[in-house]
Design an enzyme around this catalytic site. Sequence first.
Site, short mmCIF file in Angstrom:
data_model
loop_
_atom_site.label_atom_id
_atom_site.label_comp_id
_atom_site.label_asym_id
_atom_site.label_seq_id
_atom_site.Cartn_x
_atom_site.Cartn_y
_atom_site.Cartn_z
N ASP A 36 42.19 32.90 40.15
CA ASP A 36 42.85 34.21 40.20
C ASP A 36 43.34 34.56 38.79
OD1 ASP A 36 44.31 35.97 42.72
OD2 ASP A 36 45.05 36.27 40.67
N ILE A 37 43.17 35.81 38.42
CA ILE A 37 43.53 36.27 37.08
C ILE A 37 45.06 36.31 36.89
CG2 ILE A 37 43.70 38.79 37.45
CD1 ILE A 37 41.76 39.07 35.04
N HIS A 55 38.53 38.05 50.91
CA HIS A 55 38.70 36.86 50.07
C HIS A 55 39.78 35.96 50.65
CE1 HIS A 55 41.18 40.16 48.52
NE2 HIS A 55 42.09 39.26 48.18
N HIS A 93 42.65 33.21 49.50
CA HIS A 93 43.43 32.62 48.40
C HIS A 93 43.65 31.14 48.73
CE1 HIS A 93 45.10 36.55 46.75
NE2 HIS A 93 44.73 36.94 47.95
P1 AMP Z 1 44.78 40.70 47.52
O1 AMP Z 1 46.13 41.30 47.30
O2 AMP Z 1 44.76 39.69 48.62
O3 AMP Z 1 43.70 41.75 47.65
O4 AMP Z 1 44.49 39.84 46.22
C1 AMP Z 1 43.71 40.28 45.15
C2 AMP Z 1 43.80 39.19 44.10
O5 AMP Z 1 42.77 39.42 43.18
C3 AMP Z 1 45.13 39.19 43.33
O6 AMP Z 1 45.72 37.91 43.46
C4 AMP Z 1 44.68 39.46 41.89
O7 AMP Z 1 45.45 38.74 40.95
C5 AMP Z 1 43.23 39.01 41.92
N1 AMP Z 1 42.36 39.64 40.93
C6 AMP Z 1 42.24 40.96 40.65
N2 AMP Z 1 41.31 41.14 39.70
C7 AMP Z 1 40.81 39.92 39.40
C8 AMP Z 1 39.81 39.44 38.49
N3 AMP Z 1 39.12 40.29 37.70
N4 AMP Z 1 39.58 38.12 38.42
C9 AMP Z 1 40.27 37.27 39.20
N5 AMP Z 1 41.22 37.63 40.08
C10 AMP Z 1 41.48 38.96 40.18
#
Ligand code: AMP
Length: 116
Positions: free
Chosen positions: A32-33, A103, A105
């Site tokens: 995760d970024i 997705h 986590h």
């Molecule tokens: P959600 O709130 O469950 O949709 O989580 C989306 C997740 O995607 C968040 O934890 C973000 O930090 C992560 N995220 C968004 N853009 C990226 C990216 N380019 N690479 C990796 N993680 C990302």
Amino acid sequence: MYDENNIFAKILRKEIPCDKIYEDEFSLFFNDINPQAKVHVLGIPKFPCTTFSDFIKNTDNKIVSSFFKSVQLVINRLNIEKEGYRLITNSGINGGQEVPHFHIHILAGEKIGRLR
Ligand code: AMP
């Protein structure tokens, strides 16, 4: 309806990079970024599905099974089973989902706090 321009769709099309942990025919796992724990990995199926329910209802059982087997494979690779981990999937507005591609986590590496 699936948004082909969501950020994970772009990662799958290799239009933007990711910090890859594991990949196979059906799934991709990357860091995760904006990590919320020492270990924070995201796992996504390589198919257009918006939420957990969309994935379960509209994807072939073989792919669903393979995806969740891959989650366990990544747990093994990260060596987090013994000390524990948390799996989360956010869905829709009440779930606080930001990226509309299903997705999981995987959070670990420290004690994960209670939601409230
Ligand atoms: P959600 O709130 O469950 O949709 O989580 C989306 C997740 O995607 C968040 O934890 C973000 O930090 C992560 N995220 C968004 N853009 C990226 C990216 N380019 N690479 C990796 N993680 C990302």
